[in-house]
Design an enzyme around this catalytic site. Structure first.
Site, PDB file in Angstrom:
ATOM      1  N   ASP A 144      -3.592  -2.225  -0.046  1.00 45.44           N
ATOM      2  CA  ASP A 144      -4.605  -1.534   0.758  1.00 45.44           C
ATOM      3  C   ASP A 144      -6.001  -2.088   0.481  1.00 45.44           C
ATOM      4  O   ASP A 144      -6.941  -1.343   0.167  1.00 45.44           O
ATOM      5  CB  ASP A 144      -4.596  -0.027   0.478  1.00 45.44           C
ATOM      6  CG  ASP A 144      -3.207   0.581   0.525  1.00 45.44           C
ATOM      7  OD1 ASP A 144      -2.394   0.113   1.335  1.00 45.44           O
ATOM      8  OD2 ASP A 144      -2.946   1.518  -0.248  1.00 45.44           O
ATOM      9  N   GLU A 203      -1.113   4.380  10.481  1.00 44.40           N
ATOM     10  CA  GLU A 203      -1.958   4.637   9.320  1.00 44.40           C
ATOM     11  C   GLU A 203      -2.846   3.416   9.074  1.00 44.40           C
ATOM     12  O   GLU A 203      -2.816   2.444   9.825  1.00 44.40           O
ATOM     13  CB  GLU A 203      -1.101   4.937   8.079  1.00 44.40           C
ATOM     14  CG  GLU A 203      -0.219   3.774   7.631  1.00 44.40           C
ATOM     15  CD  GLU A 203       0.666   4.115   6.444  1.00 44.40           C
ATOM     16  OE1 GLU A 203       0.808   5.309   6.120  1.00 44.40           O
ATOM     17  OE2 GLU A 203       1.231   3.172   5.841  1.00 44.40           O
TER      18      GLU A 203
END
Length: 321
Positions: free
Chosen positions: A21, A202
């Protein structure tokens, strides 16, 4: 399977290994990097004079998970933003007693240097008056952007009833820690490539290029099926106008076995020193994962050039020299 058992290619040596991420930004000539660590227990930050310098930069721990209560587990997807002269980090965290009760939280730093300044907890993001839905269920991956003199945030949240589908929502912000409007649904996992393992949208990230706004996002479970999708709207549109946004019906980045990049996802847009649009993303160097992919630590950070073709974005991974 582990990283020692894969085939090396010019593209799949990560700039920063074991950091998922990734969020890359540049402020006042300094490059900053933060990301999810495999232990899910702290927030780290690096700074460097160049993008490649982030690879060897000292990594500082600026915050650690609580030992109990909220913000105690699953510390995920931090993003560093500077808003009205102050530094903020948005991140997701679960509770010690309920690790899947994940919500968005905020840290703030008033110092000039986020690497040395004191970080304080500002709590969970505050909903707007009349908003009964935001952050009532599993919520994560918040990003913030400015457009037309206003700030907006986009995040992923599972619906609170029925099948637990992870959608993307958008809201205008009143301040760095409070929403000005109720949430608006931005995207749901409509296509098969968004529904492998779980129905998921997401990891949103925003960019504006050549007269259009873009939001890239990640879809499906976090194994080799993980991929990047794309939304777009005209640059003069209202980001809160649902009808202004269009979803591309295919992913724009998927597993590439030839390059040895598996499950690319959770990217972030940034601009290089020359102003060219780039993206950082995470991927693995193998597709077969033993057990839960969330417990596999080998997602590393890679970089891709971003180009506009026929009004859409194309990602071209950059070999790390």
């Amino acid at each position: 399977m582990n990283s020692e058992n894969m085939t090396r290619t010019p593209w799949n040596t990560p700039l920063i290994p074991r950091r998922a991420d990734p969020h890359v930004s540049r402020e006042d000539g300094v490059w900053y990097f933060t990301a999810t660590v495999p232990e899910y227990d702290r927030i780290i930050l690096r700074g460097a004079a160049t993008l490649k310098g982030l690879a060897e930069a000292e990594e500082k721990v600026i915050w650690r998970a609580h030992e109990s209560g909220v913000m105690a587990s699953h510390i995920w997807a931090p993003e560093l933003h500077r808003i009205d002269g102050k530094w903020y980090i948005y991140f997701a965290a679960g509770e010690k007693e309920d690790v899947w009760k994940i919500r968005p939280w905020v840290l703030a730093c008033e110092g000039e240097d986020p690497l040395t300044g004191e970080w304080t907890e500002r709590g969970m993001l505050t909903r707007a008056d009349g908003d009964e839905y935001s952050f009532t269920d599993f919520s994560l991956d918040m990003t913030v952007f400015e457009h037309g003199g206003k700030h907006y945030c986009v995040w992923a949240e599972k619906v609170s009833a029925g099948k637990k589908i992870s959608n993307l929502y958008i809201a205008e912000m009143k301040s760095a820690v409070e929403l000005a409007t109720p949430q608006m649904l931005l995207s749901s996992p409509d296509y098969a490539w968004e529904r492998h393992g779980f129905w998921v949208n997401e990891g949103p990230t925003f960019a504006e290029e050549e007269g259009r706004m873009y939001i890239a996002f990640s879809a499906s479970d976090t194994g080799r099926a993980y991929c990047i999708g794309l939304l777009w709207a005209e640059a003069d549109a209202d980001p809160m106008d649902f009808a202004a946004w269009h979803k591309v019906n295919r992913p724009v980045m998927v597993t590439d076995e030839e390059k040895g990049l598996y499950g690319p996802g959770h990217n972030t847009f940034f601009r290089d020193e020359d102003g060219r649009l780039m993206t950082a993303f995470h991927a693995r160097t193998y597709g077969e994962i033993e057990g839960d992919p969330l417990h596999d630590p080998n997602r590393g950070m890679y970089v891709a050039e971003v180009r506009v073709k026929d009004g859409l974005l194309e990602f071209q991974p950059v070999p790390i020299q």
